[in-house]
Motif scaffolding. Sequence first.
Motif, PDB file in Angstrom:
ATOM      1  N   VAL A   1       0.823  -1.205   0.000  1.00 15.87           N
ATOM      2  CA  VAL A   1       0.000   0.000   0.000  1.00 15.87           C
ATOM      3  C   VAL A   1       0.860   1.259   0.000  1.00 15.87           C
ATOM      4  CG1 VAL A   1      -1.985  -1.094   1.085  1.00 15.87           C
ATOM      5  CG2 VAL A   1      -0.214  -0.090   2.525  1.00 15.87           C
ATOM      6  N   ASP A   2       2.142   1.139   0.341  1.00 14.09           N
ATOM      7  CA  ASP A   2       3.041   2.291   0.316  1.00 14.09           C
ATOM      8  C   ASP A   2       4.471   1.782   0.132  1.00 14.09           C
ATOM      9  OD1 ASP A   2       3.595   5.017   0.384  1.00 14.09           O
ATOM     10  OD2 ASP A   2       4.113   4.961   2.515  1.00 14.09           O
ATOM     11  N   VAL A   3       5.249   2.542  -0.636  1.00 15.67           N
ATOM     12  CA  VAL A   3       6.606   2.120  -0.971  1.00 15.67           C
ATOM     13  C   VAL A   3       7.547   3.315  -0.889  1.00 15.67           C
ATOM     14  CG1 VAL A   3       8.094   1.156  -2.766  1.00 15.67           C
ATOM     15  CG2 VAL A   3       5.740   0.347  -2.537  1.00 15.67           C
ATOM     16  N   ALA A   4       8.726   3.099  -0.321  1.00 13.97           N
ATOM     17  CA  ALA A   4       9.789   4.098  -0.346  1.00 13.97           C
ATOM     18  C   ALA A   4      11.101   3.388  -0.632  1.00 13.97           C
ATOM     19  CB  ALA A   4       9.866   4.844   0.985  1.00 13.97           C
ATOM     20  N   VAL A   5      11.969   4.030  -1.403  1.00 15.47           N
ATOM     21  CA  VAL A   5      13.288   3.467  -1.693  1.00 15.47           C
ATOM     22  C   VAL A   5      14.296   4.602  -1.698  1.00 15.47           C
ATOM     23  CG1 VAL A   5      12.833   3.540  -4.188  1.00 15.47           C
ATOM     24  CG2 VAL A   5      14.677   2.117  -3.309  1.00 15.47           C
ATOM     25  N   ARG A   6      15.404   4.399  -1.010  1.00 13.47           N
ATOM     26  CA  ARG A   6      16.428   5.431  -0.893  1.00 13.47           C
ATOM     27  C   ARG A   6      17.754   4.783  -0.545  1.00 13.47           C
ATOM     28  NH1 ARG A   6      13.086   3.301   3.033  1.00 13.47           N
ATOM     29  NH2 ARG A   6      13.657   3.926   5.143  1.00 13.47           N
ATOM     30  N   ARG A   7      18.824   5.569  -0.662  1.00 16.26           N
ATOM     31  CA  ARG A   7      20.138   5.087  -0.257  1.00 16.26           C
ATOM     32  C   ARG A   7      20.293   5.281   1.242  1.00 16.26           C
ATOM     33  NH1 ARG A   7      22.267   6.071  -5.839  1.00 16.26           N
ATOM     34  NH2 ARG A   7      23.407   4.120  -6.221  1.00 16.26           N
ATOM     35  N   ALA A   8      20.949   4.299   1.882  1.00 17.88           N
ATOM     36  CA  ALA A   8      21.097   4.354   3.341  1.00 17.88           C
ATOM     37  C   ALA A   8      22.351   3.613   3.767  1.00 17.88           C
ATOM     38  CB  ALA A   8      19.870   3.730   4.014  1.00 17.88           C
ATOM     39  N   TRP A   9      22.773   3.903   4.996  1.00 20.82           N
ATOM     40  CA  TRP A   9      23.752   3.086   5.691  1.00 20.82           C
ATOM     41  C   TRP A   9      22.996   2.101   6.561  1.00 20.82           C
ATOM     42  CZ3 TRP A   9      28.468   3.342   3.951  1.00 20.82           C
ATOM     43  CH2 TRP A   9      28.986   4.537   3.447  1.00 20.82           C
ATOM     44  N   VAL A  10      23.372   0.835   6.493  1.00 25.06           N
ATOM     45  CA  VAL A  10      22.685  -0.197   7.278  1.00 25.06           C
ATOM     46  C   VAL A  10      23.722  -1.062   7.979  1.00 25.06           C
ATOM     47  CG1 VAL A  10      20.716  -0.235   5.678  1.00 25.06           C
ATOM     48  CG2 VAL A  10      22.589  -1.887   5.395  1.00 25.06           C
ATOM     49  N   ARG A  11      23.246  -1.810   8.960  1.00 25.38           N
ATOM     50  CA  ARG A  11      24.123  -2.759   9.657  1.00 25.38           C
ATOM     51  C   ARG A  11      23.296  -3.997  10.005  1.00 25.38           C
ATOM     52  NH1 ARG A  11      27.141   0.181  13.590  1.00 25.38           N
ATOM     53  NH2 ARG A  11      25.123   0.533  14.553  1.00 25.38           N
ATOM     54  N   SER A  12      23.589  -5.094   9.351  1.00 25.66           N
ATOM     55  CA  SER A  12      22.935  -6.349   9.693  1.00 25.66           C
ATOM     56  C   SER A  12      23.365  -6.781  11.091  1.00 25.66           C
ATOM     57  CB  SER A  12      23.318  -7.433   8.676  1.00 25.66           C
ATOM     58  OG  SER A  12      22.907  -8.715   9.101  1.00 25.66           O
TER      59      SER A  12
END
Length: 472
Positions: free
Chosen positions: A153-164
């Motif tokens: 119902v809603d979508v966002a996509v962006r560049r990010a720093w992540v940590r598994s």
Amino acid sequence: MALVAHGTGAGDFASLRAEFALPESFPPQALAEADDVAGDLVPCPGVREDATDLPLVTVDPPGAKDLDQAMALTRRGRGFRVDYAIADLGAFVAPDGALDTEARRRGQTLYLPDGNVGLHPAIVAEHAASLLPGVVRPAVLWTLDLDADGEPVDVAVRRAWVRSVEQLDYDTVAESLRRGTPHPSVEALPDVGRRRRERAAGRGAVEPQIPESRVQAEPDGGWALVRRPQHDVEEWNAEISLLTGMVAAQMMIDARVGVLRTVPEAGDEAVEWLRRSAHALGVPWPESASVAEVLAGLDPVDPASLALHAGTVRLLRGAGYTAFDGRVPESIGHAGIGSPYAHVTAPIRRLVDRFTAEVCLAISADAPVPEWVRCTLPDLPRLMGASDERASRVERACLDQVGAWILAERVGTTFEGVVLRSGGSAAEVFVEDPPVLTRCADVTVPEGSTITVRLTEVDVANRRVRFEQAEC
């Protein structure tokens, strides 16, 4: 339990690598570029969103090092939120650089039993870009809000720093779910996965369940063929990737620019042929039921069901990639999925995903798609088509080679199997143990029958084995 057979006299795959002219290493310029970029990425405030607080986990086969995806699933009222981080290869591969040039030549990572032929050098694929636990990595972060039925119902996509925060595998996730102690980030995976699986038949997805084999290294240094098991966790995990690919495809269709993975719908004649096959096999097919609904109701272990599933492969011919810019093509669907679909979730291992990620990032930011991406779109169907064909041939050759090694000393032995498809001078038979898919001469029983076959010849050098129906 997986069916295992041990081979004697088994060697390595050097001759196969030479036959397919697989590269043994990367060009010096590509390696130098990989070394430079792998050490240059330092988290910088403001350049990317800081999403390192998300408790992302990876779910892959045991021992995987090239980790493309990490997820965190949470419940939102009656629905769900899926945070899905995809390795950002755009941070490592400069357009038209040495790495880019070599990646376009390779197309995708090839997985051989004795070692991979990577799309990117290991310092990028297994270290700097890989979403390994406990380290900060650049990612393309998708956030998908789903309703109670698992629909976005809603979508966002962006560049990010992540940590598994943890590296999981299918077996450990399955066991933790069984015990009622799953990691919080995958606690909702069964509910989301099941909802998405239920929606597949409604979309008209045609998903053949064909017996698959894989090569397994043995402790004594030999090789074994094992039947690839059906794993619920693996299927649920795949549904998250499929969901993201469907969302990405719709974004690109709406923006009229991108690359889709396409499989044309089967014609009426092919569907009618499958309906006749079902009747001959004794598989019920209600008049109003679609192919997807019939397949969804079958027990894939039943011999007649196996044969019908094998026949559905005829309905999924013409797979390819469709690039477009400015006008949406007439044929945009993927018959196997029942929806438009795009590859976006495996950029470490597949070339096209790096470009589709850039398209989706631009669309989400309401920004122009980078010119270097637009210039490459027309080339991607050709590059990926050639790569897919090579990967399929290499995988088949590896299975055939191990099968020949295993069976070399068993000429004259009889085996049990199931007739999947028949026609012409030979039938396609799935031998149960060892799990080998082979052509068998002089078969006199119909598709879906269990059968005893005798191994009559093994040509190890040419990876060929011959069976014939054993006398009753």
